[in-house]
Design a protein around this motif. Structure first.
Motif, mmCIF file in Angstrom:
data_model
loop_
_atom_site.group_PDB
_atom_site.id
_atom_site.type_symbol
_atom_site.label_atom_id
_atom_site.label_comp_id
_atom_site.label_asym_id
_atom_site.label_seq_id
_atom_site.Cartn_x
_atom_site.Cartn_y
_atom_site.Cartn_z
ATOM 1 N N LEU A 56 0.860 -1.182 0.000
ATOM 2 C CA LEU A 56 0.000 0.000 0.000
ATOM 3 C C LEU A 56 0.897 1.233 0.000
ATOM 4 O O LEU A 56 1.689 1.435 0.911
ATOM 5 N N ILE A 72 -1.327 -1.207 -4.289
ATOM 6 C CA ILE A 72 -2.528 -0.410 -4.048
ATOM 7 C C ILE A 72 -2.116 1.040 -3.841
ATOM 8 O O ILE A 72 -1.215 1.320 -3.046
ATOM 9 N N ALA A 123 -3.046 5.069 -2.834
ATOM 10 C CA ALA A 123 -3.935 5.969 -2.089
ATOM 11 C C ALA A 123 -3.406 7.386 -2.261
ATOM 12 O O ALA A 123 -2.201 7.618 -2.160
ATOM 13 N N GLU A 127 -7.669 8.024 2.768
ATOM 14 C CA GLU A 127 -7.869 6.877 1.877
ATOM 15 C C GLU A 127 -6.935 5.735 2.269
ATOM 16 O O GLU A 127 -7.334 4.571 2.277
ATOM 17 N N VAL A 129 -8.157 2.006 3.359
ATOM 18 C CA VAL A 129 -7.733 0.823 2.608
ATOM 19 C C VAL A 129 -7.083 -0.191 3.536
ATOM 20 O O VAL A 129 -7.337 -1.398 3.442
ATOM 21 N N GLN A 133 -8.328 -4.148 3.641
ATOM 22 C CA GLN A 133 -7.599 -5.120 2.840
ATOM 23 C C GLN A 133 -6.361 -5.634 3.580
ATOM 24 O O GLN A 133 -5.843 -4.975 4.477
#
Length: 231
Positions: A6, A30, A32, A37, A41, A45
């Motif tokens: 992330l 991922i 953001a 955000e 997330v 996840q």
């Protein structure tokens, strides 16, 4: 195993560039665009490592890391355009495992991510290996395989770095470790001098395991030599 990264940054171009390199290495990536955000997330996840830019709208990287550390010891790398010691020290105190300054080479970021994932999920340095799956010391019980620390029966959340550091000391009670030995065993990198990294993480660890961190009874400083865990 496919690791999920992330990355939070309000500069979409930076995220797009990182995505190309990360996905090429086989990572799930991922993105953001702000701190809110990123925090959302992370809650929804499964994430194996976070890359957090410090200067983000809504929530900055420090605030996001603080939220993450309330529930998780997932590896974390802070990213900032500011090369200030204060930012680095604050990030480490909040539980970051590494710090990268912009502008950066995406290949360096990938290398640091791979090294941190290897340390946290795959690799156990010989220096801290132990046949014991449970280590005990006074009121501390460290379940090595599960990565769980209990203090007087209460679970204490540790970062990956704190866990490896505590495991090193608990596996070798009474042994003095220099800063270089600690750094090279835990970070698996050559030690080129004192940048306060070891001191900051030791201080964080003491805050969690000592009844009085200002007068530590477990992790002792041996002046001029290093640190040891009292037998």
């Amino acid at each position: 195993m496919t690791y999920t990264i992330l990355a939070a940054d309000d500069e979409i171009e930076m995220l797009d560039a990182l995505e190309l390199y990360m996905t090429k290495e086989g990572f799930s990536f991922i993105k953001a665009l702000d701190g809110m955000e990123a925090a959302a997330v992370f809650q929804k996840q499964t994430v194996h490592l976070v890359l957090l830019d410090i200067m983000m709208p809504k929530l900055d990287g420090f605030a996001v890391l603080k939220k993450i550390r309330e529930t998780s010891a997932v590896p974390a790398i802070m990213v900032s355009a500011r090369d200030a010691d204060y930012d680095k020290i604050l990030g480490l105190e909040l539980g970051a495992d590494d710090y990268i300054t912009k502008p950066y080479n995406p290949l360096e970021v990938v290398a640091r991510v791979k090294a941190l994932l290897r340390r946290y999920y795959d690799y156990a340095p010989a220096e801290i290996e132990t046949a014991q799956t449970v280590l005990t010391h006074k009121n501390l019980v460290l379940h090595v395989d599960e990565g769980v620390l209990l203090k007087e029966g209460q679970e204490i959340t540790l970062t990956s770095t704190e866990f490896k550091m505590l495991k090193l000391f608990m596996a070798h009670p009474g042994r003095i470790f220099t800063r270089q030995q600690i750094y090279e065993a835990v970070w698996e990198e050559a030690y080129y001098g004192d940048d306060n990294t070891v001191s900051v993480h030791l201080s964080n660890l003491r805050n969690k395991i000592e009844n009085n961190p200002k007068k530590p009874a477990i992790l002792k400083t041996i002046k001029g030599l290093g640190y040891k865990m009292e037998k």
